[in-house]
Scaffold this active site. Structure first.
Site, mmCIF file in Angstrom:
data_model
loop_
_atom_site.group_PDB
_atom_site.id
_atom_site.type_symbol
_atom_site.label_atom_id
_atom_site.label_comp_id
_atom_site.label_asym_id
_atom_site.label_seq_id
_atom_site.Cartn_x
_atom_site.Cartn_y
_atom_site.Cartn_z
ATOM 1 N N CYS A 73 0.979 -1.343 -0.030
ATOM 2 C CA CYS A 73 -0.008 0.048 -0.013
ATOM 3 C C CYS A 73 0.587 1.096 0.191
ATOM 4 O O CYS A 73 0.833 2.303 -0.773
ATOM 5 C CB CYS A 73 -0.895 0.099 1.154
ATOM 6 S SG CYS A 73 -1.988 -1.374 1.281
ATOM 7 N N HIS A 134 -2.533 6.620 4.226
ATOM 8 C CA HIS A 134 -1.565 5.635 4.517
ATOM 9 C C HIS A 134 -0.065 5.981 3.956
ATOM 10 O O HIS A 134 0.818 5.316 3.569
ATOM 11 C CB HIS A 134 -1.743 4.356 3.754
ATOM 12 C CG HIS A 134 -1.534 3.127 4.531
ATOM 13 N ND1 HIS A 134 -1.360 1.968 3.953
ATOM 14 C CD2 HIS A 134 -0.714 3.036 5.703
ATOM 15 C CE1 HIS A 134 -0.732 1.010 4.950
ATOM 16 N NE2 HIS A 134 -0.297 1.777 5.810
#
Length: 483
Positions: A73, A134
């Site tokens: 990610c 993130h």
């Protein structure tokens, strides 16, 4: 005469409108999390219902060799925002954990990196990130927000600063517990054996050990264990929260109707910006574990909770497309749909239910550089500009979105740094037949694993050069970027 004058003015207005919509389009970037390329109907799935995402393919362009810059990610999203391999920005780890796991982490996307949101904001675009970030939050204090989305060109943020984790949802298990248990077993055993041995030698008189020292050791050990237990007991309150801009608005995070809330925020943002160009990044939590779905979708798919989550996300995409039609913005808006990496195929719930997706014919999945880990959906729709129903089988990357939308907004591409993405518009519009990517490099964290090579004199694509065993050979022939 008046009629002729009216027709001339009308035609000029229409031509001006077309030019403006083509040069300063609205941009909507939809990014799923851990979605497999085989989960969508437009890529061959026949058991999951994804009519709205499939509509993007029917009304636009489907990229069949679309590649994520990383199978994890954090680095993948850094590359997406900057158009650069994550190793160039320091967003590729040298450790086993290649993503941020805690909101208190001091790392993040460096402030000197230039994101497409920064460049579009300078061009007068309203910019918003809704959903998962993130890429870090703070540097030296809990409120400096140096890595926050608002510090990287977004006017508005509504979402999660870290990621969706099993630990954030009661009953879904933990991504940390087993690792903590394994890492604590040996230290606890060593501490216990040491204390017992010291007590024995003290008792038989071989060595005089102050009871105070033994007491200190026991207290330190007990406090360390208590601290860890306390942290993981309160983990949801510490690490799982929802933010609006710089403010925490829900802690711990509730999954009730969460996709509906994210979708509502996206729809409202579009509604606030119907008269000016906007950039919307809608970064879904689906279908990263912990899986969730609202009552409307739960139990309705043929693939358990994972399928429910996919179909709920598809509903959300439909809501975004509907609001574009409502405000007559479809012809003025480029819509892009992708995933940050392939499906996490190994994900299994505590009850044995499959919580990972499907990567079709491709081997591997998330966290691997096999094709299943990095080949992702790539759908682009822009009525009147991109031809409907086109499929392009050329190597492309999610890093290509950066130069593509920057040029569409007539912003200046940054100088003094290497960009690894290429403008997709000539390829999408059929003006060229080949992708500009002769090479695409595939990293596992900071380590180069493989190269995808599309020779200029060949239609074939060669993949998985064993760079790990032939690193210096690859470097000598120029397969490894040195900038």
């Amino acid at each position: 005469m008046k009629l002729l004058l009216f027709l001339i003015i009308y035609q000029c207005t229409i031509n001006s409108f077309k030019t403006q919509s083509a040069s300063n389009p609205n941009i909507i970037l939809l990014m799923a999390d851990d979605l497999g390329i085989g989960d969508l109907g437009c890529y061959g799935n026949r058991t999951l219902r994804t009519p709205n995402i499939d509509r993007l393919a029917e009304e636009g362009v489907t990229l069949t060799q679309h590649i994520a810059a990383s199978p994890l990610c954090t680095p993948s999203r850094a590359a997406f925002l900057t158009g650069r391999y994550p190793i160039r920005s320091g967003m590729a780890a040298f450790s086993r954990v290649g993503v941020f796991l805690f909101s208190a982490s001091s790392g993040g996307l460096p402030s000197e990196e230039i994101t497409f949101s920064k460049l579009l904001k300078k061009r007068g675009y309203a910019t918003a990130l809704i959903g998962k970030w993130h890429l870090g939050m703070n540097c030296e204090s809990n409120n400096d927000f140096c890595h926050h989305p608002l510090s990287h060109g977004f006017d508005y943020f509504y979402g999660l600063p870290v990621t969706n984790l099993r630990d954030c949802r009661p009953g879904q298990g933990s991504v940390f517990l087993k690792g903590v248990q394994k890492s604590l077993v040996i230290p606890i055993q060593i501490a216990g054996i040491t204390l017992v041995c010291l007590a024995i030698v003290q008792y038989i008189g071989l060595l005089k050990v102050p009871f105070q020292a033994l007491g200190y050791c026991l207290v330190i050990t007990a406090l360390s264990l208590a601290g860890l237990i306390f942290f993981f007991y309160h983990f949801r309150h510490l690490n799982c929260f929802l933010m609006r801009d710089h403010q925490i608005i829900q802690q711990p995070l509730s999954y009730d109707n969460l996709t509906q809330r994210l979708t509502k925020e996206a729809v409202q943002f579009i509604g606030r910006n119907t008269d000016a160009p906007f950039l919307l990044v809608l970064s879904y939590l689906h279908v990263h574990t912990a899986l969730y779905a609202s009552k409307t979708f739960k139990g309705k798919s043929k693939h358990g909770l994972y399928g429910d989550a996919v179909e709920e996300m598809d509903w959300s995409v439909g809501q975004v497309l509907d609001v574009l039609e409502k405000y007559e913005l479809s012809d003025k808006t480029l819509v892009y749909f992708t995933s940050d990496q392939g499906a996490h195929v190994e994900e299994i719930s505590s009850s044995g239910e499959v919580h990972g997706g499907y990567n079709g014919i491709y081997k591997g999945g998330k966290s691997t550089n096999w094709e299943g880990g990095i080949r992702v959906p790539g759908l682009l729709r822009w009525p009147g500009v991109l031809q409907a129903g086109v499929s392009i089988d050329e190597p492309t990357s999610n890093m290509d979105i950066f130069p593509t939308i920057v040029k569409l907004a007539k912003a200046q591409l940054p100088s003094g740094r290497i960009l690894d993405g290429h403008d997709l518009m000539p390829l999408l519009q059929g003006k060229v037949a080949r992708s500009k990517h002769e090479f695409l490099f595939h990293y596992c964290n900071a380590y180069l694993n493989a190269v995808r090579w599309h020779p200029g004199n060949s239609q074939h694509v060669f993949f998985h050069i064993a760079v790990k065993q032939n690193f210096w050979t690859a470097w000598r022939v120029g397969l490894i970027p040195t900038g």
